[in-house]
Write an enzyme that holds these catalytic residues in place. Structure first.
Site, PDB file in Angstrom:
ATOM      1  CD  GLN A 151      -5.100   9.370  -6.111  1.00 58.59           C
ATOM      2  OE1 GLN A 151      -4.875   9.286  -4.905  1.00 58.59           O
ATOM      3  NE2 GLN A 151      -4.356   8.784  -7.027  1.00 58.59           N
ATOM      4  CE1 TYR A 208      -2.013   4.805  -6.104  1.00 58.80           C
ATOM      5  CE2 TYR A 208      -0.829   6.865  -6.353  1.00 58.80           C
ATOM      6  CZ  TYR A 208      -1.119   5.598  -6.804  1.00 58.80           C
ATOM      7  OH  TYR A 208      -0.530   5.123  -7.947  1.00 58.80           O
ATOM      8  CE  LYS A 209      -5.027  12.054  -1.344  1.00 61.11           C
ATOM      9  NZ  LYS A 209      -4.579  11.824  -2.726  1.00 61.11           N
ATOM     10  CG  LEU A 210      -9.373   6.091   5.017  1.00 55.66           C
ATOM     11  CD1 LEU A 210      -8.153   5.409   5.625  1.00 55.66           C
ATOM     12  CD2 LEU A 210     -10.106   6.887   6.095  1.00 55.66           C
TER      13      LEU A 210
END
Length: 414
Positions: free
Chosen positions: A202, A204-206
């Site tokens: 998603q 907002y992840k790394l």
């Protein structure tokens, strides 16, 4: 320094180049390699992962991710929530089975348990943001069929103790590593310690795929069940390498949930895998720099890593020390007044990480330790791309807000 402005005014704190603290939600540019691959896909129209006989972008992503994690099997799916759901189904839990989860996690985790036809059992989480091991052991009753451990916000609970306690009872452990890609425990990658690991892509992840997830395991039967249930109908499972007989026994015996990843998503994600080491390095440096500044305040405390843990953070959490309820509310309001994207988990309306908002579970247990932690723990994003000036501004907002609440005369020169 000037006194606080009225609450109706909300000045933005400049980070330079016209950015504000809201820019912490902006992702890094997608690599040019991905854009070239997307153009080729759009020209071909070949977006479905099973159209090509072999070497589709999704298949290449699975192979590359499995290689990166050092596991034999990986399955790309539509989200980490899908990966968790398929994990619970693939380990063969009967309807109504009780599944132990931390009480500090995202609402998607108990939701995955419910979707799998099982019953979540919530375990206390303390000020360290990690599982309370005494409560965990007490809740490993004979009717528990699995442990789904969330490494929430990248904080790793004691995996040695968790694996020992669950292993002694023959209970499989599923790792929700949505926030822990790149984190290690005793040098071993998080997500490879339990029976199954689940990851998120998603935005907002790394690694940013907009949406998307990955399931990994070293168990051929689990991956065969997960592949078929993800939507490998008829004989499309033959396009997954390394497997054969394990699929034969499940053909037409499992329901299809159609949770596949498409080729466009895989093309966006695949070239970002090479960026993981750099993002982990920079994200850890950002976190540790801001943590040192916040820990210099007597009113803010960042939980330290456990000794075996090497973290890969893209956010920071800290506790408000000796704050009353009113002071915690005032701190959040002061951060907002200064343009800060900082929230207190338990004081943000309808926060999906506050267990009392999971009303779809029905009667919720009393979890005083977790509730107290959530009412005093703050959350702020720290993407790996942020330069030092922006880190200073984020830390400055938090420090100034704490000072304004706890020492207003000193903060505003009165």
């Amino acid at each position: 320094p000037p006194r606080p402005q009225p609450a109706t005014e909300k000045p933005k704190v400049s980070f330079g180049k016209g950015e504000t603290m809201g820019s912490v939600y902006q992702a890094e540019p997608i690599p040019a390699e991905a854009r070239d691959a997307i153009d080729a896909l759009l020209a071909s129209g070949d977006l479905f992962r099973y159209t090509a006989p072999a070497d589709a972008p999704v298949a290449r992503l699975e192979a590359a991710f499995a290689d990166f994690m050092g596991v034999p099997y990986a399955l790309a799916v539509s989200s980490c929530s899908a990966a968790l759901f398929l994990s619970l189904k693939a380990v063969g839990l009967a309807p109504g089975t009780r599944v132990v989860i931390p009480a500090f996690t995202f609402a998607a985790v108990p939701s995955a348990v419910v979707h799998a036809g099982c019953t979540p059992v919530l375990v206390e989480v303390g000020d360290s943001l990690r599982l309370n091991l005494a409560d965990f052991e007490a809740k490993l009753t004979p009717d528990v069929g699995a442990v789904l451990i969330s490494h929430m916000r990248g904080h790793t609970s004691d995996m040695d103790a968790i694996m020992a306690l669950a292993g002694a009872r023959g209970i499989p452990v599923i790792e929700d590593a949505a926030h822990s890609l790149g984190t290690e425990w005793h040098g071993r990658k998080i997500g490879t310690i339990g029976k199954v690991g689940a990851f998120s892509f998603q935005s907002y992840k790394l690694v940013n795929g907009g949406e998307g997830g990955m399931l990994i395991t070293d168990d051929p039967d689990i991956i065969a069940r997960a592949v078929i249930m993800s939507g490998a109908y008829e004989h499309n499972w033959k396009k997954h390498p390394l497997l054969g007989a394990d699929f034969d026994r499940w053909q037409n015996r499992l329901p299809l949930y159609n949770l596949r990843m498409n080729n466009l998503s895989a093309a966006v994600i695949l070239p970002q895998l090479a960026e993981i080491p750099r993002r982990v390095r920079d994200g850890r440096a950002n976190h540790d720099y801001v943590a040192a500044r916040l820990n210099a305040s007597p009113w803010l405390a960042v939980p330290p890593p456990l000794a075996p843990e090497t973290r890969a953070p893209d956010s920071i959490q800290f506790r408000l020390v000796d704050f009353t309820d009113a002071e915690a509310e005032a701190f959040a309001a002061e951060c907002a007044r200064m343009g800060g994207e900082v929230s207190v988990f338990g004081r943000s309306a309808d926060n999906a990480r506050a267990f009392w908002n999971w009303r779809f579970l029905g009667d919720l247990p009393e979890l005083p330790q977790t509730r107290a932690m959530l009412m005093r723990t703050c959350d702020a994003r720290l993407p790996a791309r942020l330069p030092r000036a922006e880190l200073d501004r984020i830390a400055g907002v938090c420090l100034a807000a704490a000072e304004a609440v706890k020492a207003p005369a000193r903060a505003y020169g009165t």
